[in-house]
Write a protein that holds these residues in place. Sequence first.
Motif, PDB file in Angstrom:
ATOM      1  N   THR A 170       4.092   5.340   3.798  1.00 33.77           N
ATOM      2  CA  THR A 170       2.644   5.476   4.009  1.00 33.77           C
ATOM      3  C   THR A 170       2.374   5.977   5.429  1.00 33.77           C
ATOM      4  N   ALA A 171       3.049   5.381   6.391  1.00 33.47           N
ATOM      5  CA  ALA A 171       2.871   5.817   7.780  1.00 33.47           C
ATOM      6  C   ALA A 171       3.248   7.293   7.928  1.00 33.47           C
TER       7      ALA A 171
ATOM      8  N   VAL B  82      -1.768   1.830  -4.859  1.00 31.55           N
ATOM      9  CA  VAL B  82      -1.610   3.257  -4.501  1.00 31.55           C
ATOM     10  C   VAL B  82      -2.993   3.720  -4.041  1.00 31.55           C
ATOM     11  N   THR B  83      -3.270   3.463  -2.781  1.00 33.82           N
ATOM     12  CA  THR B  83      -4.649   3.567  -2.302  1.00 33.82           C
ATOM     13  C   THR B  83      -5.054   4.982  -1.919  1.00 33.82           C
ATOM     14  N   ARG B  84      -4.067   5.847  -1.719  1.00 34.55           N
ATOM     15  CA  ARG B  84      -4.407   7.225  -1.359  1.00 34.55           C
ATOM     16  C   ARG B  84      -3.482   8.197  -2.073  1.00 34.55           C
ATOM     17  N   MET B  85      -4.017   9.389  -2.403  1.00 36.78           N
ATOM     18  CA  MET B  85      -3.209  10.395  -3.080  1.00 36.78           C
ATOM     19  C   MET B  85      -3.598  11.788  -2.606  1.00 36.78           C
TER      20      MET B  85
ATOM     21  N   MET C 210       0.836  -1.199   0.000  1.00 41.17           N
ATOM     22  CA  MET C 210       0.000   0.000   0.000  1.00 41.17           C
ATOM     23  C   MET C 210       0.873   1.252   0.000  1.00 41.17           C
ATOM     24  N   LEU C 211       0.615   2.128  -0.949  1.00 47.45           N
ATOM     25  CA  LEU C 211       1.419   3.338  -1.071  1.00 47.45           C
ATOM     26  C   LEU C 211       0.529   4.574  -1.083  1.00 47.45           C
ATOM     27  N   VAL C 212       1.121   5.710  -0.697  1.00 45.67           N
ATOM     28  CA  VAL C 212       0.452   7.000  -0.848  1.00 45.67           C
ATOM     29  C   VAL C 212       1.247   7.808  -1.865  1.00 45.67           C
ATOM     30  N   ASP C 213       0.580   8.329  -2.882  1.00 43.92           N
ATOM     31  CA  ASP C 213       1.207   9.318  -3.760  1.00 43.92           C
ATOM     32  C   ASP C 213       0.961  10.674  -3.101  1.00 43.92           C
ATOM     33  N   SER C 214       2.015  11.205  -2.497  1.00 47.75           N
ATOM     34  CA  SER C 214       1.825  12.399  -1.656  1.00 47.75           C
ATOM     35  C   SER C 214       1.719  13.693  -2.456  1.00 47.75           C
TER      36      SER C 214
ATOM     37  N   LEU D  77       8.908  10.947   2.215  1.00 44.30           N
ATOM     38  CA  LEU D  77       7.679  10.680   1.469  1.00 44.30           C
ATOM     39  C   LEU D  77       8.044  10.362   0.025  1.00 44.30           C
ATOM     40  N   VAL D  78       7.107   9.729  -0.691  1.00 45.84           N
ATOM     41  CA  VAL D  78       7.260   9.527  -2.133  1.00 45.84           C
ATOM     42  C   VAL D  78       6.057  10.150  -2.843  1.00 45.84           C
TER      43      VAL D  78
END
Length: 259
Positions: free
Chosen positions: A245-246, A30-33, A1-5, A199-200
Motif C-alpha cells: 500500500t505504501a 481493498v480501500t483503493r484501486m 488495507m490493500l490497494v488493487d493497483s 505492488l499487487v
Amino acid sequence: MLVDSHTHIDTSRFHADREAVIHVAVAGGVTRMVDPGCDLASSREALALAKAYPGVIFAAVGVHPHDATTYSEEVGELFQEMAREPEVVAIGEFGLDYFRMLSPREVQQAVFCAHLELARACNLPCIIHVRDSHDDVIELLRKHGQGLRGVFHCFSGDVAQAEECLTFDGFMLSFAGPLTKQGNALPEVARMVPLHRILVETDSPYLIPNPIRAKRNEPLFVKRVAEKLAEIRGMTLEEIAQITTANAVRLFGLGEPQV
Ligand SMILES: [Zn+2]
Ligand SMILES: [Zn+2]
C-alpha cells in the motif's frame, strides 16, 4: 488495507453490479484501486468512475497494445488534457504484446514511445504491459524512458528479466493471479524483488487467483495475491499489505480513502 493497483472495473463485465463489487472490496479492506484505460473510451470511463468514487478509484489513461492502432496524436492530446485532472494518477496501460500480436509490431512500438513522452510531459508514472516482448520493452525504455517511473504490471518473466526491469530505478514490479499458480518462476522472482518495489493487483476481470472459484476476478481478490506474497516472503499479510500500500501511494500519489 490493500490497494488493487490494476483493475478494469470500468469494463462491461461489471456493468450489472459494479457498485456492489466496489463496496465489497472496500468493506474487505481493498480501500483503493487504480483503473487503467485500454483505449480512449475506457480511459474516459475510468476517469468518470474515479470522479464518482473519489479517493477510492483512481484512473490512468492509455491505449493497450492490443488496441495500438486506435492511438493517434489527437488521442494523445486528449489524454494530456485528461491527465490534468487530479483523479488521473498514471499513463497506461500501454506496452508491447507479441503473444497475441493484435496490432502490428511497429505500430505497438511507436505507440509505446508516444506514451513514454506523454508520461514525461504529464510527469506521471507509467503502467506497462509486457507479454512476450521483454527485450524490446527494455530496449525502448533504455532509449526513451530515462528518468521515468512506473510499474511493470502483472509481471510474468523470470529472475533475469526481473533484474533487468529493476535496473530502471523508478520502476516497480506488480504481481497478479499468476503468482498463485504452479509452474512458473514467479515465486522465485517474488523472493528477490526489494520490498519497496513490489505492488499487487488483480487485473480483474481477468486472472482469477487460485484457489478462488469465480466467473470473474474482482478487486477484493487482490487479498489472495497478497497472501501468497506474504507466504513466499515469510511475512504476515498485514506486513505485506502495509508495504505494498505504501508503495502504491508513493508511486501513484494516492490520497487517503474517503469511505
Ligand atoms: Zn495488461
Ligand atoms: Zn490490464
